[in-house]
Design a protein around this motif. Structure first.
Motif: not given
Length: 274
Positions: A88-90, A92, A95, A120-121, A123-124, A165-166, A170
């Motif tokens: 998630f949130f690779r 950053p 993002f 993961e991407e 949904y991020s 990494h959230f 969140w």
């Protein structure tokens, strides 16, 4: 847990000729060119299939793959040999840029996570749109070559370790913590999962009907698996589905320099369609 080696039992070797056949299979099925240094990885990942069929070596497994009624096994080989490292949130910085862009943008928003792996991407991205977006008219297409990855993405269930990494708060805002048998896991909220549609797409082939257009396309950490000519074909095909002013994100370790596309660089590995 991996099976314990049997004393005195010699593990089969993946010969040069056998590896070349698997390289050809992968290239034809996915467009991915397996480098020579991937041979130990290939041997390791396919060993479980030899054990499954109780085969003495890779030669017998390759003969099995040639049989018409083992098409599902050929697809499984592609799944096993496709690297699906993600979280998630690779990257950053992407993002952060995306969030700032969302806060300024008006109107409907269609996003494509073009190599979504286990979800993961996309949904991020869905969380970022919910947090920073100014519209309720938005959707995300999440596609991948691997059906097993798409099945995992459809569940929206992940280990809590993947939430490291959230952004602060969140996880509780957009996910449900597991209880009982699901302790130590979380699930992306249904409201976000419903915004994400999952579809099998092979990027080296013409895009299926109904894919596009998009305001944003994430094509990250997939181009590194293709040769330069294939990279150009893939990126050109995707840019054709990007609206003027739309954004293309690629991985920080990737380059599309010299491809002659109607794009301008906005930020490291972030491009805008002219």
């Amino acid at each position: 847990m991996a099976a314990e080696p049997v004393p005195g039992l010699r593990l089969p070797e993946l010969a040069d000729s056998q590896f070349r056949l698997l390289q050809r299979l992968m290239l034809e099925a996915s467009g991915i060119a397996l480098a020579a240094n991937k041979r130990p990885l290939v041997a390791g990942r396919l060993m479980k299939r030899l054990r499954h069929y109780q085969l003495p070596g890779y030669e017998q497994y390759l003969q099995l793959l040639e049989q018409p009624h083992y098409l599902a096994e050929r697809r499984l080989v592609v799944d096993l040999l496709t690297t699906n490292e993600t979280y998630f949130f690779r990257e950053p910085a992407h993002f952060a840029f995306f969030g700032q862009w969302l806060a300024k943008r008006k109107g409907a928003l269609r996003i494509w996570s073009a190599a979504c792996s286990s979800g993961e991407e996309p949904y991020s991205l869905a969380m970022a749109v919910s947090e920073h977006g100014t519209t309720q008219d938005w959707s995300i297409l999440a596609s991948d070559l691997s059906l097993s990855m798409l099945e995992r993405a459809a569940s929206g269930i992940y280990d809590l370790a993947q939430a490291r990494h959230f952004p602060e708060g969140w996880l509780h805002r957009y996910c449900l913590n597991g209880v009982g048998a699901m302790h130590g896991r979380f699930r992306v909220q249904a409201a976000l999962r419903q915004r994400v549609s999952l579809r099998e797409v092979n990027l080296v082939q013409p895009l299926p009907e109904g894919v596009g257009p998009f305001e944003v396309i994430f094509l990250r950490n997939v181009l590194i698996y293709f040769d330069n000519d294939e990279k150009q074909r893939i990126v050109r095909r995707l840019v054709e589905q990007l609206v003027p002013g739309g954004l293309l994100f690629i991985g920080h370790a990737e380059s599309i320099h010299g491809f002659g596309l109607p794009l301008r660089l906005l930020s490291p590995s972030v491009y805008q369609h002219l």
